[in-house]
Write an enzyme that holds these catalytic residues in place. Sequence first.
Site, PDB file in Angstrom:
ATOM      1  N   ASP A  46       0.846  -1.192   0.000  1.00  0.00           N
ATOM      2  CA  ASP A  46       0.000   0.000   0.000  1.00  0.00           C
ATOM      3  C   ASP A  46       0.882   1.244   0.000  1.00  0.00           C
ATOM      4  O   ASP A  46       1.584   1.515   0.969  1.00  0.00           O
ATOM      5  CB  ASP A  46      -0.893   0.007   1.249  1.00  0.00           C
ATOM      6  CG  ASP A  46      -1.820   1.212   1.275  1.00  0.00           C
ATOM      7  OD1 ASP A  46      -2.925   1.113   0.716  1.00  0.00           O
ATOM      8  OD2 ASP A  46      -1.430   2.264   1.843  1.00  0.00           O
ATOM      9  N   LYS A  76      -2.673   5.766  -4.392  1.00  0.00           N
ATOM     10  CA  LYS A  76      -3.806   6.670  -4.120  1.00  0.00           C
ATOM     11  C   LYS A  76      -3.621   8.015  -4.818  1.00  0.00           C
ATOM     12  O   LYS A  76      -2.494   8.518  -4.910  1.00  0.00           O
ATOM     13  CB  LYS A  76      -3.938   6.899  -2.604  1.00  0.00           C
ATOM     14  CG  LYS A  76      -3.893   5.621  -1.779  1.00  0.00           C
ATOM     15  CD  LYS A  76      -4.108   5.857  -0.300  1.00  0.00           C
ATOM     16  CE  LYS A  76      -3.742   4.621   0.501  1.00  0.00           C
ATOM     17  NZ  LYS A  76      -2.314   4.550   0.868  1.00  0.00           N
TER      18      LYS A  76
HETATM   19  P1  NAD Z   1       0.684   1.411  11.971  1.00  0.00           P
HETATM   20  O1  NAD Z   1      -0.512   1.399  12.837  1.00  0.00           O
HETATM   21  O2  NAD Z   1       0.899   0.339  10.978  1.00  0.00           O
HETATM   22  O3  NAD Z   1       1.936   1.520  12.962  1.00  0.00           O
HETATM   23  C1  NAD Z   1       3.245   1.535  12.474  1.00  0.00           C
HETATM   24  C2  NAD Z   1       4.196   1.741  13.651  1.00  0.00           C
HETATM   25  O4  NAD Z   1       3.975   0.742  14.640  1.00  0.00           O
HETATM   26  C3  NAD Z   1       5.647   1.563  13.237  1.00  0.00           C
HETATM   27  O5  NAD Z   1       6.184   2.768  12.745  1.00  0.00           O
HETATM   28  C4  NAD Z   1       6.295   1.113  14.527  1.00  0.00           C
HETATM   29  O6  NAD Z   1       6.560   2.224  15.357  1.00  0.00           O
HETATM   30  C5  NAD Z   1       5.206   0.287  15.182  1.00  0.00           C
HETATM   31  N1  NAD Z   1       5.312  -1.155  14.900  1.00  0.00           N
HETATM   32  C6  NAD Z   1       5.109  -1.794  13.710  1.00  0.00           C
HETATM   33  N2  NAD Z   1       5.258  -3.117  13.858  1.00  0.00           N
HETATM   34  C7  NAD Z   1       5.560  -3.327  15.163  1.00  0.00           C
HETATM   35  C8  NAD Z   1       5.825  -4.485  15.913  1.00  0.00           C
HETATM   36  N3  NAD Z   1       5.808  -5.687  15.357  1.00  0.00           N
HETATM   37  N4  NAD Z   1       6.110  -4.327  17.237  1.00  0.00           N
HETATM   38  C9  NAD Z   1       6.126  -3.110  17.820  1.00  0.00           C
HETATM   39  N5  NAD Z   1       5.868  -1.974  17.158  1.00  0.00           N
HETATM   40  C10 NAD Z   1       5.592  -2.083  15.829  1.00  0.00           C
HETATM   41  O7  NAD Z   1       0.734   2.877  11.320  1.00  0.00           O
HETATM   42  P2  NAD Z   1       0.688   3.574   9.918  1.00  0.00           P
HETATM   43  O8  NAD Z   1       1.984   3.499   9.209  1.00  0.00           O
HETATM   44  O9  NAD Z   1       0.111   4.895  10.187  1.00  0.00           O
HETATM   45  O10 NAD Z   1      -0.411   2.758   9.063  1.00  0.00           O
HETATM   46  C11 NAD Z   1      -0.089   1.658   8.239  1.00  0.00           C
HETATM   47  C12 NAD Z   1      -0.278   2.001   6.785  1.00  0.00           C
HETATM   48  O11 NAD Z   1      -1.605   2.481   6.541  1.00  0.00           O
HETATM   49  C13 NAD Z   1       0.604   3.142   6.276  1.00  0.00           C
HETATM   50  O12 NAD Z   1       1.938   2.775   6.121  1.00  0.00           O
HETATM   51  C14 NAD Z   1      -0.113   3.495   5.013  1.00  0.00           C
HETATM   52  O13 NAD Z   1       0.183   2.553   3.994  1.00  0.00           O
HETATM   53  C15 NAD Z   1      -1.573   3.376   5.447  1.00  0.00           C
HETATM   54  N6  NAD Z   1      -2.142   4.677   5.849  1.00  0.00           N
HETATM   55  C16 NAD Z   1      -3.096   5.230   5.062  1.00  0.00           C
HETATM   56  C17 NAD Z   1      -3.661   6.437   5.393  1.00  0.00           C
HETATM   57  C18 NAD Z   1      -4.718   7.013   4.516  1.00  0.00           C
HETATM   58  O14 NAD Z   1      -5.046   8.200   4.678  1.00  0.00           O
HETATM   59  N7  NAD Z   1      -5.289   6.270   3.611  1.00  0.00           N
HETATM   60  C19 NAD Z   1      -3.262   7.127   6.553  1.00  0.00           C
HETATM   61  C20 NAD Z   1      -2.293   6.531   7.365  1.00  0.00           C
HETATM   62  C21 NAD Z   1      -1.746   5.321   7.007  1.00  0.00           C
END
Ligand code: NAD
Length: 281
Positions: A46, A76
């Site tokens: 994504d 997107k």
């Molecule tokens: P997420 O909820 O996936 O959290 C990611 C964070 O969690 C990492 O940076 C790290 O700090 C922690 N983490 C990840 N794996 C872990 C583990 N195994 N143990 C401990 N900590 C861990 O947050 P995100 O990146 O905001 O969301 C995921 C994806 O969703 C984004 O990368 C993006 O592709 C999508 N997204 C889309 C929108 C949208 O507006 N459509 C907005 C935000 C995110």
Amino acid sequence: MTSSPTLTFNDGNTIPQLGYGVWQVEDDVAEKVVFQAFQAGFRHIDTAKIYGNESGVGRAIASSGLSPEEIFITTKLWNADQGYESTLAAFEESLERLGLESLDLYLIHWLQPKQDKYVDTWKALIELQKRGRVKSIGVSNFTVEGVQRVIDETGVVPAINQVELHPFFNQAELREFNASKGILTQAWSPLGQGGELLEDATITAIADKHGATPAQVVIAWHLAIGNVVIPKSVTESRIRENYDALNVALDASDVEAINGLDRTAAGTGRIGPDPAVSDFA
Ligand code: NAD
């Protein structure tokens, strides 16, 4: 290697239920971590124009040795590109950066209610799908009203709605609406961006019970309630850990307990902007 279950869109195409997201990942880092994600088993990536890493994702795809049929790529349309003609042009630019001949899923990134161009933008996505440039089309950060309006004005139901969704903000109402229309729900920030949620006592107790990690429990909960889920990490061990959540089977009582963590009623669940009122450039 365990492969992700797939879910079927209302257009007949399928999407791997577990994917890998690359928000806030620099372009050169994206190349490395997407390659690692492919090695861990992920086949669904994504990205978005605004992440600035479509080229890096494209380089990882090119060096992965995987064929287009084996992977599922989402990008997107950014807010500044909303509108019919500008959407058609922005799509081709994204595809070029990704180095792909066609795309699996294209989403309108935000509703932008005050800008109010999303119906014309949706019409452009319909055209791109008709032309065979993209297999499936959907929306992100759309409210019930926004989804209903594009359906009413075009007759075409989005395949998916990608929204903020995690145990503190579980979007029960929107999930029910999406399901009633045959729209899949995709969870962004599914780990609550890795903060307080992963230290929550309910989550850690369930993790201990299953010999799993808190992140795996949260991902397993998303899978259990039918979400498409795209956790992000740039740490290789965590990328593998998150993929291996596919092997964690929660009990019905675990799912119920995690459902009970929702803070929507208290008004403190949401991390990001509210799409109903947020317009940004
Ligand atoms: P997420 O909820 O996936 O959290 C990611 C964070 O969690 C990492 O940076 C790290 O700090 C922690 N983490 C990840 N794996 C872990 C583990 N195994 N143990 C401990 N900590 C861990 O947050 P995100 O990146 O905001 O969301 C995921 C994806 O969703 C984004 O990368 C993006 O592709 C999508 N997204 C889309 C929108 C949208 O507006 N459509 C907005 C935000 C995110």
